[in-house]
Design a protein around this motif. Sequence first.
Motif, PDB file in Angstrom:
ATOM      1  N   PHE A   1       0.989  -1.202  -0.095  1.00 13.44           N
ATOM      2  CA  PHE A   1      -0.127   0.104   0.076  1.00 13.44           C
ATOM      3  C   PHE A   1       0.819   1.174  -0.035  1.00 13.44           C
ATOM      4  N   ASP A   2       0.818   2.125  -1.231  1.00 11.88           N
ATOM      5  CA  ASP A   2       1.605   3.360  -1.209  1.00 11.88           C
ATOM      6  C   ASP A   2       1.232   4.150   0.194  1.00 11.88           C
ATOM      7  N   ALA A   3      -0.034   4.177   0.588  1.00 13.92           N
ATOM      8  CA  ALA A   3      -0.328   5.157   1.815  1.00 13.92           C
ATOM      9  C   ALA A   3       0.421   4.523   2.921  1.00 13.92           C
ATOM     10  N   LEU A   4       0.943   3.525   3.240  1.00 15.64           N
ATOM     11  CA  LEU A   4       1.818   2.870   4.341  1.00 15.64           C
ATOM     12  C   LEU A   4       2.849   3.257   4.320  1.00 15.64           C
ATOM     13  N   ARG A   5       3.659   3.547   3.147  1.00 14.96           N
ATOM     14  CA  ARG A   5       5.101   3.808   3.188  1.00 14.96           C
ATOM     15  C   ARG A   5       5.481   5.012   4.107  1.00 14.96           C
TER      16      ARG A   5
END
Length: 222
Positions: free
Chosen positions: A78-82
Motif C-alpha cells: 500500500f503506497d499510503a503505508l510507506r
Amino acid sequence: MSVTTDLDTRPFSAALRASTLQVHEKANYSAYMRALLGGELSQDGYTQLAIQYYFIYGAIEAASDRLAADPVGGEFVFDALRRLPNLELDLAHLVGPDWRSAISPLASTQAYVARVEEASSWAGGYVAHHYTRYLGDIAGGQAIRRLLEKTYDVADAGTLFYHFEGIGSAPKFRDAYRAKLDNAPWSDTERARVIDETVVAFECNVAVFDELAQRLDEFRAA
C-alpha cells in the motif's frame, strides 16, 4: 518450533494475533518502551528509535517494491503505508540537515534488516514482517505520537512517522488488512510458516529495544 493452534477453526488473522500475543506483549513491555511511553526519556532517546526505524523500513519497503507484482505479496503493498518519506522528514527535524551522514544502525537493527531481506524471498515472510510493523504503528503507535506532541512539543515534522491520513479510517483499514490475511491462498503449512516468521519479527523488534535499553541512563530526561 511452530506456535500455531486451531488454524482450521478460526480466521487466520485471529490465529495469527493469538499465536503472537505473548511475544507482542514482550515487545510492548520492554524496558525501553516502558521508559519511552512513561515519558522518562529525552527527545534524543526517542530519536535513536526513529533512526533504527529508518533502516528497518528501508528494508521492508524495498521488499514491497520487489513484491508489488507478486499475486500474494502485492496484495499487502500500500503506497499510503510507506513510512520512509515521513521518516526522512522526521530525521531532518530531529537530527538535523546532515542526518544521513550522522546516523547508523545498531547491530540488532542490522540483524533485523538481514532477516527481512531473507524472509522476503517468500511472500508469506514479507507479509509477516509487514504485518508486525505497520498494523502496530497504525494502532499502538498513536500513543507514541501523542506522547511526542505532549511531552516534547513536537508536532508535524518529528512525528510524521505516525501520521496515516492516507489510509482513511484506521479501523476499516485494519479490518480490510485482516481480510486479506484471511483470504491469502496459503496452505495450513504456509500459514504456520507465516506465524512462525511473525514471532521472529516481534523478536527482532525486542532485540532492537533491548539494545537501546542498554543506553537508558544516557537517554533519560534530565
